[in-house]
Motif scaffolding. Sequence first.
Motif, PDB file in Angstrom:
ATOM      1  N   ARG A 242       7.116  14.939  -4.869  1.00  0.00           N
ATOM      2  CA  ARG A 242       7.681  16.022  -4.062  1.00  0.00           C
ATOM      3  C   ARG A 242       7.850  15.515  -2.642  1.00  0.00           C
ATOM      4  N   ARG A 243       9.019  15.729  -2.112  1.00  0.00           N
ATOM      5  CA  ARG A 243       9.324  15.219  -0.767  1.00  0.00           C
ATOM      6  C   ARG A 243       8.279  15.661   0.254  1.00  0.00           C
ATOM      7  N   ASP A 244       7.859  16.934   0.181  1.00  0.00           N
ATOM      8  CA  ASP A 244       6.952  17.429   1.225  1.00  0.00           C
ATOM      9  C   ASP A 244       5.535  16.878   1.046  1.00  0.00           C
ATOM     10  N   ARG A 245       5.251  16.218  -0.075  1.00  0.00           N
ATOM     11  CA  ARG A 245       3.941  15.589  -0.272  1.00  0.00           C
ATOM     12  C   ARG A 245       3.963  14.113   0.139  1.00  0.00           C
ATOM     13  N   MET A 246       5.175  13.578   0.302  1.00  0.00           N
ATOM     14  CA  MET A 246       5.291  12.145   0.599  1.00  0.00           C
ATOM     15  C   MET A 246       4.833  11.851   2.028  1.00  0.00           C
ATOM     16  N   VAL A 247       4.044  10.803   2.210  1.00  0.00           N
ATOM     17  CA  VAL A 247       3.656  10.362   3.549  1.00  0.00           C
ATOM     18  C   VAL A 247       4.809   9.494   4.066  1.00  0.00           C
ATOM     19  N   THR A 248       5.454   9.948   5.130  1.00  0.00           N
ATOM     20  CA  THR A 248       6.664   9.259   5.594  1.00  0.00           C
ATOM     21  C   THR A 248       6.313   8.071   6.486  1.00  0.00           C
ATOM     22  N   ALA A 249       7.314   7.213   6.660  1.00  0.00           N
ATOM     23  CA  ALA A 249       7.151   6.065   7.570  1.00  0.00           C
ATOM     24  C   ALA A 249       6.818   6.555   8.975  1.00  0.00           C
TER      25      ALA A 249
ATOM     26  N   ALA B 256       0.839  -1.198   0.000  1.00  0.00           N
ATOM     27  CA  ALA B 256       0.000   0.000   0.000  1.00  0.00           C
ATOM     28  C   ALA B 256       0.877   1.252   0.000  1.00  0.00           C
ATOM     29  N   VAL B 257       0.547   2.183  -0.885  1.00  0.00           N
ATOM     30  CA  VAL B 257       1.205   3.490  -0.914  1.00  0.00           C
ATOM     31  C   VAL B 257       0.176   4.506  -0.437  1.00  0.00           C
ATOM     32  N   LEU B 258       0.537   5.304   0.550  1.00  0.00           N
ATOM     33  CA  LEU B 258      -0.388   6.334   1.036  1.00  0.00           C
ATOM     34  C   LEU B 258      -0.072   7.655   0.343  1.00  0.00           C
TER      35      LEU B 258
ATOM     36  N   GLY C 100      -3.771  13.485   1.401  1.00  0.00           N
ATOM     37  CA  GLY C 100      -5.046  14.066   0.993  1.00  0.00           C
ATOM     38  C   GLY C 100      -5.927  13.108   0.201  1.00  0.00           C
ATOM     39  N   ILE C 101      -5.446  11.899  -0.079  1.00  0.00           N
ATOM     40  CA  ILE C 101      -6.270  10.943  -0.838  1.00  0.00           C
ATOM     41  C   ILE C 101      -6.610   9.731   0.023  1.00  0.00           C
ATOM     42  N   ASN C 102      -5.576   9.053   0.539  1.00  0.00           N
ATOM     43  CA  ASN C 102      -5.851   7.859   1.356  1.00  0.00           C
ATOM     44  C   ASN C 102      -4.970   7.826   2.604  1.00  0.00           C
TER      45      ASN C 102
ATOM     46  N   VAL D  40      12.702   6.015   1.316  1.00  0.00           N
ATOM     47  CA  VAL D  40      13.232   7.374   1.186  1.00  0.00           C
ATOM     48  C   VAL D  40      13.766   7.874   2.525  1.00  0.00           C
ATOM     49  N   SER D  41      12.951   7.762   3.582  1.00  0.00           N
ATOM     50  CA  SER D  41      13.352   8.392   4.841  1.00  0.00           C
ATOM     51  C   SER D  41      14.335   7.539   5.645  1.00  0.00           C
ATOM     52  N   ARG D  42      14.334   6.219   5.428  1.00  0.00           N
ATOM     53  CA  ARG D  42      15.302   5.358   6.127  1.00  0.00           C
ATOM     54  C   ARG D  42      15.825   4.328   5.130  1.00  0.00           C
ATOM     55  N   PRO D  43      16.711   4.779   4.210  1.00  0.00           N
ATOM     56  CA  PRO D  43      17.135   3.871   3.127  1.00  0.00           C
ATOM     57  C   PRO D  43      17.862   2.644   3.670  1.00  0.00           C
TER      58      PRO D  43
END
Length: 341
Positions: A211-218, A171-173, A176-178, A263-266
Amino acid sequence: MPRPGTVRTMLPLADAHGRVATDLRVSLTDRCNLRCTYCMPPEGLDWMPSDDLLTHDELVRLVRIGVERLGISSVRLTGGEPLLRPDLVQIVAAIADLRPRPTIALTTNGIGLAGRVDGLRSAGLDRINISLDTLDPDRFRTLTRRRRHADVLDGIRAAKAAGLAPVKINAVLMRGINDDEAPALVDWAGREGVELRFIEQMPLDAQHGWRRDRMVTAAEVLAALAGRRLRPVAAEGRSRGSAPSELFRVGDTDQVVGIIASVSRPFCGACDRVRLTADGQIRNCLFSRTEDDLRTLLRSGAGDEEIAEQWARAVAVKLPGHGINDPSFLQPDRPMSAIGG
Ligand code: SAM
Ligand code: SF4
């Protein structure tokens, strides 16, 4: 096959940073019947010309070279959407005939799986990942631009009924969508007995819209799941090995949830993957900006040994990390759907 009495030496796919690739990801096609917004634009892409695609025999030959000469021990079939490939069952069967037999896995959006999973299982499929980002059919349509939610759920049920265990769900979050669905997805996965994994959105979309700031992080996913009392499975003494997913136990249950924080913890230092595209290019990393053309070599009449050597050279120069977090990062030209996720 080696002649009786001949001993073939194995050439490990080692790089200069101490890693050895043993997990081959094979993209079977760049085409897809969905249009996930984080993957491709609504109109689709300029699909690869059919002459460029590896034929069944070419593809199986390359996988055989990987297994027999280069130490590949697991093969994941992906795309694009691998179920669109009409010879998928035959590909699985041919890979299952290789020795030493690799484990065979499939990553799919699940559409059409219900009618094919028994054949795939009989042919030798060992593992499956099915992508599902939302439990809501309308959101599914927004995310994938197709009304196929029920087909995916059918595919998941059929995979379980066919005895594939655990069925893993990717699942990818999307903000603003899911992104409010993490707890509901975890609860659903618990009820269904499937293993859910949240994947951070990566800069691999064809539109270059990440865009990094749009990514839902772990970290955000973990915060959203605070009420589910997640505990790291690593604390139970189980090693993560080269798996990209950090596993968490849900409360005191048997349910486990994975978080892939690419991305946040490669996790590049433990990477054991190498990729073969549907048009016969070796990529030593998802984010690689170069590739090695095995198709031309193969079609020019090269022998197995020569192909294996070129493949090994391609992996030897693998960079230490994907570099997404470096200011100089450049997204690769090939999108995820044409690399194989
Ligand atoms: N079509 C199949 C599917 O969707 O499962 C296989 C190919 S797809 C490229 C493989 C996985 O990559 C899917 O789980 C999908 O959600 C994920 N994916 C695609 N684009 C992504 C992106 N930009 N960031 C993170 N994951 C992505
Ligand atoms: Fe197709 Fe998979 Fe990309 Fe979605 S993520 S558009 S299902 S290839």
